[in-house]
Motif scaffolding. Structure first.
Motif, PDB file in Angstrom:
ATOM      1  N   TYR A   1      -2.747  18.230 -10.006  1.00  0.00           N
ATOM      2  CA  TYR A   1      -3.226  19.558 -10.404  1.00  0.00           C
ATOM      3  C   TYR A   1      -4.688  19.633 -10.021  1.00  0.00           C
ATOM      4  CZ  TYR A   1       0.722  19.070 -13.687  1.00  0.00           C
ATOM      5  OH  TYR A   1       1.938  18.864 -14.259  1.00  0.00           O
ATOM      6  N   ASN A   2      -5.098  20.741  -9.484  1.00  0.00           N
ATOM      7  CA  ASN A   2      -6.508  20.959  -9.117  1.00  0.00           C
ATOM      8  C   ASN A   2      -7.123  19.736  -8.405  1.00  0.00           C
ATOM      9  OD1 ASN A   2      -6.009  23.196 -10.756  1.00  0.00           O
ATOM     10  ND2 ASN A   2      -6.837  22.129 -12.549  1.00  0.00           N
TER      11      ASN A   2
ATOM     12  N   LYS B   1      -6.681  16.751  -8.506  1.00  0.00           N
ATOM     13  CA  LYS B   1      -6.654  15.421  -9.142  1.00  0.00           C
ATOM     14  C   LYS B   1      -5.219  14.891  -9.029  1.00  0.00           C
ATOM     15  CE  LYS B   1      -7.569  12.930 -13.350  1.00  0.00           C
ATOM     16  NZ  LYS B   1      -6.986  12.932 -14.663  1.00  0.00           N
TER      17      LYS B   1
ATOM     18  N   ILE C   1      -1.927  13.104  -9.683  1.00  0.00           N
ATOM     19  CA  ILE C   1      -1.275  12.641 -10.909  1.00  0.00           C
ATOM     20  C   ILE C   1      -0.080  11.753 -10.533  1.00  0.00           C
ATOM     21  CG2 ILE C   1      -0.002  13.389 -12.983  1.00  0.00           C
ATOM     22  CD1 ILE C   1      -2.959  14.150 -13.127  1.00  0.00           C
TER      23      ILE C   1
ATOM     24  N   GLN D   1       3.256   5.745 -20.937  1.00  0.00           N
ATOM     25  CA  GLN D   1       2.308   6.268 -21.929  1.00  0.00           C
ATOM     26  C   GLN D   1       2.038   7.760 -21.726  1.00  0.00           C
ATOM     27  OE1 GLN D   1      -0.796   3.247 -21.265  1.00  0.00           O
ATOM     28  NE2 GLN D   1      -0.965   3.427 -23.488  1.00  0.00           N
ATOM     29  N   SER D   2       1.387   8.321 -22.691  1.00  0.00           N
ATOM     30  CA  SER D   2       0.999   9.740 -22.584  1.00  0.00           C
ATOM     31  C   SER D   2       0.092   9.949 -21.382  1.00  0.00           C
ATOM     32  CB  SER D   2       0.214  10.144 -23.829  1.00  0.00           C
ATOM     33  OG  SER D   2       1.103  10.640 -24.764  1.00  0.00           O
ATOM     34  N   GLY D   3       0.352  11.072 -20.704  1.00  0.00           N
ATOM     35  CA  GLY D   3      -0.536  11.444 -19.594  1.00  0.00           C
ATOM     36  C   GLY D   3      -0.273  10.693 -18.298  1.00  0.00           C
ATOM     37  N   THR D   4       0.849   9.974 -18.223  1.00  0.00           N
ATOM     38  CA  THR D   4       1.104   9.212 -16.989  1.00  0.00           C
ATOM     39  C   THR D   4       1.829  10.040 -15.931  1.00  0.00           C
ATOM     40  OG1 THR D   4       3.079   8.348 -17.992  1.00  0.00           O
ATOM     41  CG2 THR D   4       1.183   6.892 -17.989  1.00  0.00           C
ATOM     42  N   GLY D   5       2.294  11.209 -16.307  1.00  0.00           N
ATOM     43  CA  GLY D   5       2.904  12.096 -15.313  1.00  0.00           C
ATOM     44  C   GLY D   5       4.404  12.298 -15.467  1.00  0.00           C
ATOM     45  N   LYS D   6       4.943  11.991 -16.643  1.00  0.00           N
ATOM     46  CA  LYS D   6       6.399  12.138 -16.838  1.00  0.00           C
ATOM     47  C   LYS D   6       6.810  13.611 -16.780  1.00  0.00           C
ATOM     48  CE  LYS D   6       6.200  10.043 -20.852  1.00  0.00           C
ATOM     49  NZ  LYS D   6       4.738   9.830 -20.902  1.00  0.00           N
ATOM     50  N   THR D   7       6.109  14.440 -17.577  1.00  0.00           N
ATOM     51  CA  THR D   7       6.443  15.878 -17.579  1.00  0.00           C
ATOM     52  C   THR D   7       6.174  16.488 -16.201  1.00  0.00           C
ATOM     53  OG1 THR D   7       6.012  16.023 -19.932  1.00  0.00           O
ATOM     54  CG2 THR D   7       5.951  18.087 -18.729  1.00  0.00           C
ATOM     55  N   SER D   8       5.178  15.946 -15.516  1.00  0.00           N
ATOM     56  CA  SER D   8       4.886  16.474 -14.173  1.00  0.00           C
ATOM     57  C   SER D   8       6.089  16.270 -13.252  1.00  0.00           C
ATOM     58  CB  SER D   8       3.659  15.780 -13.597  1.00  0.00           C
ATOM     59  OG  SER D   8       2.577  15.974 -14.464  1.00  0.00           O
TER      60      SER D   8
ATOM     61  N   TYR E   1       6.006  23.493  -9.227  1.00  0.00           N
ATOM     62  CA  TYR E   1       4.941  23.111  -8.287  1.00  0.00           C
ATOM     63  C   TYR E   1       5.589  22.496  -7.060  1.00  0.00           C
ATOM     64  CZ  TYR E   1       2.202  23.400 -12.592  1.00  0.00           C
ATOM     65  OH  TYR E   1       1.626  23.818 -13.749  1.00  0.00           O
TER      66      TYR E   1
ATOM     67  N   GLU F   1      11.478  14.732 -24.078  1.00  0.00           N
ATOM     68  CA  GLU F   1      11.229  14.339 -25.477  1.00  0.00           C
ATOM     69  C   GLU F   1      11.987  15.197 -26.472  1.00  0.00           C
ATOM     70  OE1 GLU F   1       7.264  13.204 -26.608  1.00  0.00           O
ATOM     71  OE2 GLU F   1       6.640  13.520 -24.535  1.00  0.00           O
TER      72      GLU F   1
ATOM     73  N   HIS G   1       9.774   8.534 -25.736  1.00  0.00           N
ATOM     74  CA  HIS G   1       8.846   7.494 -26.186  1.00  0.00           C
ATOM     75  C   HIS G   1       9.570   6.574 -27.175  1.00  0.00           C
ATOM     76  CE1 HIS G   1       5.044   8.925 -24.495  1.00  0.00           C
ATOM     77  NE2 HIS G   1       5.452  10.145 -24.743  1.00  0.00           N
TER      78      HIS G   1
HETATM   79  N1  LIG Z   1      -1.037  22.432 -15.794  1.00  0.00           N
HETATM   80  C1  LIG Z   1      -1.870  21.380 -15.697  1.00  0.00           C
HETATM   81  N2  LIG Z   1      -3.086  21.548 -15.147  1.00  0.00           N
HETATM   82  C2  LIG Z   1      -3.946  20.504 -15.026  1.00  0.00           C
HETATM   83  N3  LIG Z   1      -3.668  19.267 -15.434  1.00  0.00           N
HETATM   84  C3  LIG Z   1      -2.480  19.031 -16.006  1.00  0.00           C
HETATM   85  C4  LIG Z   1      -1.521  20.076 -16.163  1.00  0.00           C
HETATM   86  N4  LIG Z   1      -0.419  19.553 -16.752  1.00  0.00           N
HETATM   87  C5  LIG Z   1      -0.688  18.248 -16.953  1.00  0.00           C
HETATM   88  N5  LIG Z   1      -1.904  17.928 -16.495  1.00  0.00           N
HETATM   89  C6  LIG Z   1      -2.516  16.584 -16.503  1.00  0.00           C
HETATM   90  O1  LIG Z   1      -1.678  15.724 -15.745  1.00  0.00           O
HETATM   91  C7  LIG Z   1      -1.569  14.466 -16.364  1.00  0.00           C
HETATM   92  C8  LIG Z   1      -0.090  14.119 -16.557  1.00  0.00           C
HETATM   93  O2  LIG Z   1       0.450  15.024 -17.488  1.00  0.00           O
HETATM   94  P1  LIG Z   1       1.973  14.986 -17.931  1.00  0.00           P
HETATM   95  O3  LIG Z   1       2.206  16.146 -18.825  1.00  0.00           O
HETATM   96  O4  LIG Z   1       2.836  14.844 -16.754  1.00  0.00           O
HETATM   97  O5  LIG Z   1       1.977  13.638 -18.785  1.00  0.00           O
HETATM   98  P2  LIG Z   1       3.164  12.988 -19.624  1.00  0.00           P
HETATM   99  O6  LIG Z   1       3.417  11.658 -19.052  1.00  0.00           O
HETATM  100  O7  LIG Z   1       4.295  13.909 -19.733  1.00  0.00           O
HETATM  101  O8  LIG Z   1       2.456  12.819 -21.037  1.00  0.00           O
HETATM  102  P3  LIG Z   1       3.104  12.931 -22.504  1.00  0.00           P
HETATM  103  O9  LIG Z   1       3.870  11.697 -22.766  1.00  0.00           O
HETATM  104  O10 LIG Z   1       1.916  13.002 -23.403  1.00  0.00           O
HETATM  105  O11 LIG Z   1       3.936  14.141 -22.561  1.00  0.00           O
HETATM  106  C9  LIG Z   1      -2.357  14.522 -17.634  1.00  0.00           C
HETATM  107  O12 LIG Z   1      -3.608  13.910 -17.393  1.00  0.00           O
HETATM  108  C10 LIG Z   1      -2.529  16.013 -17.894  1.00  0.00           C
HETATM  109  O13 LIG Z   1      -3.753  16.232 -18.533  1.00  0.00           O
END
Ligand SMILES: Nc1ncnc2c1ncn2[C@@H]1O[C@H](COP(=O)(O)OP(=O)(O)OP(=O)(O)O)[C@@H](O)[C@H]1O
Ligand SMILES: [Mg+2]
Length: 581
Positions: free
Chosen positions: A347-348, A350, A352, A371-378, A387, A497, A528
């Motif tokens: 995103y932007n 950066k 992921i 872990q949180s923020g590793t990119g699973k939801t992405s 995207y 989740e 998780h």
């Molecule tokens: N729409 C967005 N714009 C900018 N950055 C984003 C966006 N969505 C997620 N991110 C960033 O991308 C990274 C990965 O996010 P993601 O939601 O994929 O994590 P995750 O593994 O699903 O975390 P969690 O377990 O907490 O749900 C994070 O650092 C988040 O801050």
């Protein structure tokens, strides 16, 4: 000034696509009823003239003409109202449909960039105001013509009086236009404040539970007050301008009225006009004053509505930067084999997802953990086509996901989130959005294990779920949303989740549900919860956008320290392992 109004009107016509027929009918009927209004004054003065001459025949003829003219005036007024209603409806429906269609065609940033409040206000009030514009245009045209006709009639009697009428009209319009231009700046500000207020208010409604729990109301009130003050400030400034305008216009009206009376009396003493002409001209002065007031109203409203037109246009012209188009593959026979080939995404700018590859078989259950923020939801977002990867490819059954047609893709890939959306309607109506067949609905609810609970409710499937389903538990809401997803007959199910709000009992039930669902679905589940990871056929372990483990629970437990750390819920990064550098 004229150019400015032509621009407003053109923009309105382009946006509303008002039928030319409606606009013509509006102007024609308004012109007719107003024409009869002018005749009424003329016949009234004739009655006075013939009555003073004791000509009873002509007095009665003019009385008859006045009555007929009055009836026609009423008739055209009524038809004008009818056309107004028809056009209003047409315009309102047309614009609302356009706005709703836009909502489903835009990218993720749409609500963030436009603002929820503006969207709500535009879809509710701006479209109504715009619907009224056709009437204002017709008023404007007909009133201008009326003013000209009255001036011409007056010119026939006396040139000096005509000049007075002319100067009076021009001054009237000029003052008004100057003030309106100034006050519209504050109207825009006022609208922006209303948007912010609505936006915050809708957030308050969504978060009422947390607001009560954490006693956030006092701080929120301060924020609401701050916005309200901005609104009042703009409102007062706008009102000041309008008050100045009304006072100035009133002063000018009195000044010209007195001047006119003096001139008319002078002309009478010189026997240049008779009493009926005096009555006629005085009558027309009152008429022209009311026409000019009408002109002020119409032009002010047109200027105000042009702000609404701008606002709606800014929504409709919103350009989605990363809108992804669909392809033209219509093959509905999808097995559900998912493949990521060296996918990179961020995103932007950066990054992921840092070059991941995997292939998932159909009718299987794969867990993505990390872990949180590793990119699973992405990853899920990429699979939902929200995207596009910066490089690499994502395939389903060997076909690039961007090549599938919209209908095929939407009906084969579905997601259930941690916070599914439930409408403030009955359970049945919520399911009806996907499939209205009652038997299918019951079957889906049975499959996810929520049917027995639903029938135990006094109103069963007709139970109304409150907004965001606050009258059922988070877990039950999750299951209803799962049933709704099953009704879509999607081959691929993405669960992000979903067990987060399920109680341990339901959570353990979910094993059975998942086992059953994978018979005819490919499932990717983000979790998780160690208990759930165990149930997956395969686990993909993600850390900082890279795959750092791939296998069954047993294999990973033996060989993968990061995975072991996730099991014990310790922070794997703190172990200092699997740093991506
Ligand atoms: N729409 C967005 N714009 C900018 N950055 C984003 C966006 N969505 C997620 N991110 C960033 O991308 C990274 C990965 O996010 P993601 O939601 O994929 O994590 P995750 O593994 O699903 O975390 P969690 O377990 O907490 O749900 C994070 O650092 C988040 O801050
Ligand atoms: Mg997530």
């Amino acid at each position: 000034m004229i150019k400015e109004y032509i621009k407003f009107i053109k923009e309105y016509l382009k946006l509303s696509q008002t039928k030319a027929r409606y606009l013509f009918e509006m102007i024609f009927t308004a012109f007719c009823y107003k024409g009869f209004l002018i005749l009424n004054t003329l016949f009234a003065s004739k009655i006075i003239k013939y009555a003073t001459l004791s000509d009873s025949k002509m007095t009665f003829i003019n009385l008859g003409l006045l009555t007929i003219s009055y009836i026609f005036y009423k008739l055209f007024y009524f038809i004008n109202l009818k056309v107004y209603g028809k056009n209003m409806n047409y315009c309102y429906n047309n614009l609302q449909t356009k706005l709703l269609n836009k909502l489903v065609q835009v990218d993720d940033n749409f609500t963030k960039n436009i603002g929820k409040g503006k969207l709500l206000n535009s879809i509710n009030s701006d479209v109504i105001d715009i619907g009224d514009m056709c009437n204002q245009i017709s008023e404007l045209f007909t009133t201008i013509i009326q003013v000209i006709i009255v001036c011409i009639i007056v010119a026939r009697y006396d040139k000096l009086v005509f000049v007075i009428f002319l100067i009076y009209s021009i001054l009237h319009i000029e003052i008004k236009n100057y003030v309106d231009r100034k006050s519209s700046i504050y109207l825009r500000k006022q609208k922006r404040a209303i948007d912010r207020y609505s936006s915050l208010f809708s957030q308050i409604l969504s978060g009422l539970q947390e607001i009560k729990t954490f006693n956030m109301l006092p701080k929120l009130k301060l924020k609401l007050n701050e916005i309200k003050n901005k609104y009042s400030d703009s409102y007062i400034k706008k009102r000041n301008y309008l008050t100045i305008r009304d006072n100035d216009v009133r002063f000018i009206t009195y000044f010209f009225k007195i001047s006119l009376y003096l001139i008319l009396l002078f002309l009478m003493t010189k026997q240049k006009i008779t009493v009926d002409v005096l009555v006629l001209i005085v009558g027309y002065f009152e008429t022209i004053t009311s026409y000019l007031d009408q002109l002020i109203d119409s032009t002010s409203t047109i200027r105000e509505v042009s702000i609404c037109v701008d606002r709606v246009n800014s929504i409709l012209n919103y350009k989605s930067n990363n809108l992804i188009s669909y392809g033209n593959i219509y093959n509905d026979n999808i097995d559900g084999i998912i493949e990521f080939n060296n996918v990179r995404f961020g995103y932007n700018k950066k990054e992921i997802i840092k070059g991941i590859s995997f292939k998932i078989n159909s009718n299987s259950l794969t867990a993505i953990v990390g872990q949180s923020g590793t990119g699973k939801t992405s990853i899920i977002n990429l699979l939902l086509r929200l995207y596009k990867p910066s490089s690499g490819e994502i395939l389903i059954d060997g076909v690039n996901i961007y090549d599938y047609s919209k209908d095929i893709y939407k009906s084969n890939v579905s997601v259930v989130n941690q916070k599914p959306f439930i409408f403030n309607m009955s359970i049945r109506k919520n399911l009806d959005f996907v499939d209205t067949n009652i038997n299918n609905q019951i079957e889906a609810c049975k499959r996810v294990g929520i049917h027995d609970f639903i029938v135990s409710l006094s109103k069963g499937y007709n139970t109304i779920l409150r907004e965001n389903a606050t009258n059922i538990s988070g877990g039950q809401k999750q299951l209803i949303s799962l049933a709704r997803t099953l009704l879509s007959k999607s081959e691929i199910l993405l669960f992000d989740e979903i067990t987060a709000s399920l109680d341990p009992d339901t959570s353990s039930n979910i094993d059975t549900i998942l086992k059953d669902l994978k018979k005819d679905h490919t499932i990717i589940m983000i979790t998780h919860k160690p208990e759930l990871m165990k149930k997956a056929d395969r686990i993909i372990v993600l850390n900082e956008g890279k795959i750092v483990g791939d296998g069954t629970h047993k294999q990973l437990l033996e060989s993968n320290e990061y995975y072991r750390a996730l099991q014990t819920r310790k922070s794997a990064s703190k172990l200092g392992v699997f740093n991506n550098d």
